[in-house]
Design a protein around this motif. Structure first.
Motif, PDB file in Angstrom:
ATOM      1  N   GLY A  29       0.836  -1.196   0.000  1.00 28.71           N
ATOM      2  CA  GLY A  29       0.000   0.000   0.000  1.00 28.71           C
ATOM      3  C   GLY A  29       0.867   1.241   0.000  1.00 28.71           C
ATOM      4  N   LEU A  30       0.477   2.225  -0.784  1.00 25.30           N
ATOM      5  CA  LEU A  30       1.209   3.475  -0.885  1.00 25.30           C
ATOM      6  C   LEU A  30       0.230   4.623  -0.711  1.00 25.30           C
ATOM      7  CD1 LEU A  30       3.861   4.977  -1.558  1.00 25.30           C
ATOM      8  CD2 LEU A  30       3.238   4.777  -3.975  1.00 25.30           C
ATOM      9  N   ASN A  31       0.415   5.407   0.342  1.00 23.63           N
ATOM     10  CA  ASN A  31      -0.437   6.576   0.580  1.00 23.63           C
ATOM     11  C   ASN A  31       0.030   7.710  -0.323  1.00 23.63           C
ATOM     12  OD1 ASN A  31      -1.777   5.208   2.685  1.00 23.63           O
ATOM     13  ND2 ASN A  31      -0.179   5.784   4.105  1.00 23.63           N
ATOM     14  N   VAL A  32      -0.922   8.358  -0.998  1.00 21.37           N
ATOM     15  CA  VAL A  32      -0.589   9.398  -1.966  1.00 21.37           C
ATOM     16  C   VAL A  32      -1.443  10.641  -1.729  1.00 21.37           C
ATOM     17  CG1 VAL A  32       0.178   7.727  -3.701  1.00 21.37           C
ATOM     18  CG2 VAL A  32      -2.200   8.491  -3.703  1.00 21.37           C
ATOM     19  N   ALA A  33      -0.976  11.769  -2.225  1.00 17.62           N
ATOM     20  CA  ALA A  33      -1.704  13.029  -2.090  1.00 17.62           C
ATOM     21  C   ALA A  33      -2.780  13.173  -3.158  1.00 17.62           C
ATOM     22  CB  ALA A  33      -0.737  14.211  -2.161  1.00 17.62           C
ATOM     23  N   ASP A  34      -2.491  12.729  -4.377  1.00 16.33           N
ATOM     24  CA  ASP A  34      -3.409  12.885  -5.510  1.00 16.33           C
ATOM     25  C   ASP A  34      -3.680  11.499  -6.088  1.00 16.33           C
ATOM     26  OD1 ASP A  34      -4.649  13.355  -7.989  1.00 16.33           O
ATOM     27  OD2 ASP A  34      -3.519  15.207  -8.322  1.00 16.33           O
ATOM     28  N   HIS A  73      -5.703   7.291  -0.394  1.00 20.70           N
ATOM     29  CA  HIS A  73      -5.720   8.713  -0.059  1.00 20.70           C
ATOM     30  C   HIS A  73      -6.820   8.979   0.965  1.00 20.70           C
ATOM     31  CE1 HIS A  73      -5.495  13.011  -0.180  1.00 20.70           C
ATOM     32  NE2 HIS A  73      -6.807  13.034  -0.327  1.00 20.70           N
ATOM     33  N   ARG A  74      -6.434   9.762   1.976  1.00 21.72           N
ATOM     34  CA  ARG A  74      -7.395  10.192   2.992  1.00 21.72           C
ATOM     35  C   ARG A  74      -7.265  11.704   3.132  1.00 21.72           C
ATOM     36  NH1 ARG A  74      -7.587   8.800   9.410  1.00 21.72           N
ATOM     37  NH2 ARG A  74      -9.700   9.589   9.719  1.00 21.72           N
ATOM     38  N   PRO A  75      -8.385  12.445   3.041  1.00 19.21           N
ATOM     39  CA  PRO A  75      -8.317  13.901   3.193  1.00 19.21           C
ATOM     40  C   PRO A  75      -7.632  14.276   4.503  1.00 19.21           C
ATOM     41  CG  PRO A  75     -10.505  13.255   2.464  1.00 19.21           C
ATOM     42  CD  PRO A  75      -9.761  11.988   2.812  1.00 19.21           C
ATOM     43  N   GLY A  76      -6.813  15.306   4.440  1.00 24.32           N
ATOM     44  CA  GLY A  76      -6.095  15.760   5.618  1.00 24.32           C
ATOM     45  C   GLY A  76      -4.742  15.091   5.796  1.00 24.32           C
ATOM     46  N   ILE A 129     -13.790   6.251   7.577  1.00 27.74           N
ATOM     47  CA  ILE A 129     -12.572   7.059   7.758  1.00 27.74           C
ATOM     48  C   ILE A 129     -12.246   7.897   6.515  1.00 27.74           C
ATOM     49  CG2 ILE A 129     -11.558   5.583   9.526  1.00 27.74           C
ATOM     50  CD1 ILE A 129      -9.745   4.393   7.312  1.00 27.74           C
ATOM     51  N   GLU A 130     -13.194   7.987   5.576  1.00 31.49           N
ATOM     52  CA  GLU A 130     -13.038   8.784   4.363  1.00 31.49           C
ATOM     53  C   GLU A 130     -11.759   8.421   3.604  1.00 31.49           C
ATOM     54  OE1 GLU A 130     -13.647  12.997   4.926  1.00 31.49           O
ATOM     55  OE2 GLU A 130     -14.979  12.611   6.624  1.00 31.49           O
ATOM     56  N   LEU A 131     -11.480   7.126   3.477  1.00 36.93           N
ATOM     57  CA  LEU A 131     -10.290   6.626   2.803  1.00 36.93           C
ATOM     58  C   LEU A 131     -10.671   6.109   1.425  1.00 36.93           C
ATOM     59  CD1 LEU A 131      -7.237   5.787   3.048  1.00 36.93           C
ATOM     60  CD2 LEU A 131      -8.121   3.537   3.703  1.00 36.93           C
ATOM     61  N   ASP A 132     -10.122   6.727   0.403  1.00 30.75           N
ATOM     62  CA  ASP A 132     -10.334   6.265  -0.974  1.00 30.75           C
ATOM     63  C   ASP A 132      -9.134   5.430  -1.390  1.00 30.75           C
ATOM     64  OD1 ASP A 132     -12.822   7.657  -1.609  1.00 30.75           O
ATOM     65  OD2 ASP A 132     -11.622   9.478  -1.400  1.00 30.75           O
TER      66      ASP A 132
END
Length: 140
Positions: free
Chosen positions: A11-16, A60-63, A41-44
């Motif tokens: 898994g890789l968390n990204v901004a966009d 991606h998760r807002p914030g 948790i508003e996780l896409d």
């Protein structure tokens, strides 16, 4: 590893999320396996799959805020946790040049790897995540 176990994905968390999914699809030939959202948790997320069944999950998760963005593998090794992802490629020099042409930052030009018979290079994806490229001899 217990019998029947295998690595399923990274898994890789990204901004966009859309831009990252587009870049990894174009860069490494991934296809979208499925997309979804964990509403609580508003996780896409977008799960990508390559032709050999390898999977990379982009999230991606807002914030969210940028975490480690090491300049190179040596700096990444000073922090505990994941430091890079790696891909086998057929032609290291061509793959390196193509990814840099697609907006990756050149980090380490193609060279022999510490692993005998292997060549390696590093780039940083458009968000700054380190990506290792490995070229193995044909038939291995």
């Amino acid at each position: 590893m217990p019998e029947g176990s295998r690595l399923d994905h990274a898994g890789l968390n990204v901004a966009d999320l859309p831009a990252a999914a587009r870049w990894y699809r174009e860069a490494f030939g991934f296809e979208v396996d499925f997309e979804g959202r964990v509403e609580v948790i508003e996780l896409d997320f977008v799960m990508l799959r390559d032709a050999d069944g390898g999977r990379l999950e982009l999230l991606h998760r807002p914030g969210s805020a940028p975490g480690l963005r090491a300049a190179d593998p040596a700096e990444a090794a000073l922090s505990e946790g994941f430091g890079h992802i790696a891909f086998d490629v057929r032609s290291l020099d061509d793959a390196f040049a193509r990814l840099v042409g697609m907006g990756a930052r050149a980090v380490m030009t193609p060279r022999p790897s510490p692993e005998p018979g292997i060549r390696m290079a590093f780039v940083a994806d458009p968000e700054g995540n380190l990506v290792e490229l490995l070229e193995r001899p044909a038939g291995t």
